[in-house]
Scaffold this active site. Sequence first.
Site, PDB file in Angstrom:
ATOM      1  N   CYS A   1      13.874  10.011   6.429  1.00 23.33           N
ATOM      2  CA  CYS A   1      14.124   9.640   7.885  1.00 23.33           C
ATOM      3  C   CYS A   1      15.283   9.762   8.127  1.00 23.33           C
ATOM      4  CB  CYS A   1      13.456   8.353   7.949  1.00 23.33           C
ATOM      5  SG  CYS A   1      14.271   7.214   6.746  1.00 23.33           S
TER       6      CYS A   1
ATOM      7  N   LYS B   1       0.653  -1.106  -0.198  1.00 23.94           N
ATOM      8  CA  LYS B   1      -0.283  -0.032  -0.093  1.00 23.94           C
ATOM      9  C   LYS B   1       0.983   1.168   0.004  1.00 23.94           C
ATOM     10  CE  LYS B   1      -1.870   2.862   2.671  1.00 23.94           C
ATOM     11  NZ  LYS B   1      -1.903   4.177   1.784  1.00 23.94           N
TER      12      LYS B   1
ATOM     13  N   GLU C   1      10.663   0.841  10.329  1.00 26.10           N
ATOM     14  CA  GLU C   1      11.443   1.958  10.022  1.00 26.10           C
ATOM     15  C   GLU C   1      10.607   2.973  10.384  1.00 26.10           C
ATOM     16  OE1 GLU C   1      13.493   4.289   8.681  1.00 26.10           O
ATOM     17  OE2 GLU C   1      13.349   3.756   6.465  1.00 26.10           O
TER      18      GLU C   1
ATOM     19  N   GLU D   1      19.440  22.419  12.597  1.00 24.21           N
ATOM     20  CA  GLU D   1      19.717  23.261  13.622  1.00 24.21           C
ATOM     21  C   GLU D   1      21.383  22.929  13.992  1.00 24.21           C
ATOM     22  OE1 GLU D   1      16.695  21.144  14.620  1.00 24.21           O
ATOM     23  OE2 GLU D   1      17.371  20.200  16.494  1.00 24.21           O
TER      24      GLU D   1
HETATM   25  P1  ADP Z   1       3.656  10.382   7.267  1.00 27.55           P
HETATM   26  O1  ADP Z   1       5.179  10.011   6.904  1.00 27.55           O
HETATM   27  O2  ADP Z   1       3.059  11.199   6.338  1.00 27.55           O
HETATM   28  O3  ADP Z   1       3.760  10.906   8.827  1.00 27.55           O
HETATM   29  P2  ADP Z   1       2.539   8.148   8.008  1.00 27.55           P
HETATM   30  O4  ADP Z   1       3.228   7.369   8.862  1.00 27.55           O
HETATM   31  O5  ADP Z   1       1.237   8.545   8.681  1.00 27.55           O
HETATM   32  O6  ADP Z   1       3.042   9.112   7.189  1.00 27.55           O
HETATM   33  O7  ADP Z   1       2.090   7.209   6.864  1.00 27.55           O
HETATM   34  C1  ADP Z   1       2.954   6.103   6.252  1.00 27.55           C
HETATM   35  C2  ADP Z   1       2.217   5.259   5.604  1.00 27.55           C
HETATM   36  O8  ADP Z   1       1.196   4.499   6.585  1.00 27.55           O
HETATM   37  C3  ADP Z   1       1.144   5.809   4.354  1.00 27.55           C
HETATM   38  O9  ADP Z   1       1.142   4.703   3.523  1.00 27.55           O
HETATM   39  C4  ADP Z   1      -0.244   5.659   5.143  1.00 27.55           C
HETATM   40  O10 ADP Z   1      -1.432   5.905   4.488  1.00 27.55           O
HETATM   41  C5  ADP Z   1      -0.162   4.651   6.329  1.00 27.55           C
HETATM   42  N1  ADP Z   1      -0.939   4.769   7.375  1.00 27.55           N
HETATM   43  C6  ADP Z   1      -1.209   6.080   8.116  1.00 27.55           C
HETATM   44  N2  ADP Z   1      -1.870   5.533   9.198  1.00 27.55           N
HETATM   45  C7  ADP Z   1      -2.176   4.264   9.175  1.00 27.55           C
HETATM   46  C8  ADP Z   1      -2.961   3.313  10.033  1.00 27.55           C
HETATM   47  N3  ADP Z   1      -3.604   3.406  11.057  1.00 27.55           N
HETATM   48  N4  ADP Z   1      -2.984   1.867   9.513  1.00 27.55           N
HETATM   49  C9  ADP Z   1      -2.090   1.604   8.550  1.00 27.55           C
HETATM   50  N5  ADP Z   1      -1.649   2.264   7.921  1.00 27.55           N
HETATM   51  C10 ADP Z   1      -1.586   3.750   7.984  1.00 27.55           C
END
Ligand code: ADP
Length: 474
Positions: free
Chosen positions: A284, A175, A250, A383
């Site tokens: 990251c 996904k 990660e 920073e």
């Molecule tokens: P960001 O890097 O924008 O903070 P996230 O860590 O929220 O992103 O998202 C990273 C991936 O995890 C994306 O593909 C997002 O759609 C997916 N994602 C976000 N929340 C959930 C969740 N509760 N369960 C599963 N997948 C999620």
Amino acid sequence: MDLGEFAMIVDGESVRSRSGRTFESVDPSTGVPVASVARGDLEDVDRAVRVANAAFEGRWRRRPPAERGSILLDLANLISDRADELAALESLDTGKPLHEARLDVAVAARYFEYYAGAVDKIFGQTIPVSSDALAFSSREPFGVVGHIIPWNYPIAISARTVAPALAAGNTSVLKPAEQASLTPIRLAELGLEAGLPPGVFNVVPGFAEEAGRALAEHSGIRRLSFTGSLETGREVMAACAAHVTPLTMELGGKSPHLIFADADLRRAVPTIVEAIIHNAGQTCTAGSRVIVDRRIESDLTELLRQRLAGLTLGRGLDDPDMGPLISQSQLDRVAGYVGVAQEQGATIVVGGERTRPGDLDGYFFQPTLLADVQPEHVVASQEVIRFQGVEEAIRIANDTPYGLTAAIWTSDLDLAMWTANRMEAGQVFINCYGAGVELPFGGWKQSGFGREKGMEALLEYTQSRTIAAVLAKP
Ligand code: ADP
């Protein structure tokens, strides 16, 4: 530009979502939609997991390793052949400069090449028990692996996580992030062209609360690889607890550069700047904390300021030094952090504002350097923090919940190694920054667990089975 509709890839076919719904993918340089993408949800994820499981049992796991490797190598070559097209698509969808997108595509090809060569070298062990017993272990695939990835390096992270999973004999359901799904879909199409059997590599785009959650919670997923933020990582871990699904996590970082007084600044400065502006800092491993010996602080700050002030910003496809942020919410977040840092007493050396290069209305923020930052401040730009003595440098470097990477800049090898040995980080670089496909990558502390890249990642996508037999006298 309208690239039309991007379908999901399930069971070897481009299909619409079961619901027929789509969502828009936006060019972050302009805020204008460039494509519509199939909006997967629970039903689509469920179908993808079922076909991936059928492909695992029927078409992939028992295929001779050398054959699997040969298909993955063909995929690597196809990615290289289509590099221009893939890089342009990545640049458009994420806003990153074209030269960075090209690098990501080359790295994606390299992941498939690297793991293609490793497929038939995944060895077990024989275990000495007694002379009348035979005991050995082998490395077996899990089954269907779920991959949830972020928007910052869509093609590179797809390849990083899918290549070792497939090499080890698993099948995949990926996904992508809703902000940038286009190249992962193309990658799965190229996989089919390279000869991956239907159902081996499926991509279900969609939103976090629909497709993401469904994948993390699915009982048919035997291992999950997640790359993203710490907060989301916690939610995904909780979802995986229901089925005790093993995980690779990660997560984020707040990686330090330690600059000692004898560092070669001509060598260090371009790398330090690159480490923070790459992908507009949305990485990251962004080297966002520059921890510097107070004796060279003003020299270093001035060199960083000059370099940051001279950077060009623009649309990714025009190949500037730095592109936009991925979204309005990311822009608001960065602006918010800079505001908070100022309130806490930090001063802006350069940048600090939203900007509109060439009248582009996208999500641009100036490259920003803050000084007078105290270690406890929470900021999301680069920073500078000063230290006195190596012990203090190490304490500041490790004083974060994260532990992804660290860099050490000095001409003194003893100091470099002594310090490296004390870094709480999964990767430590000495007089350089950033690593290739071969080096195991992953976090300590709240940066996560499990390893991507290198041979360690391949083992992450296998589980061990031991068989023991006692031999009776015939
Ligand atoms: P960001 O890097 O924008 O903070 P996230 O860590 O929220 O992103 O998202 C990273 C991936 O995890 C994306 O593909 C997002 O759609 C997916 N994602 C976000 N929340 C959930 C969740 N509760 N369960 C599963 N997948 C999620």
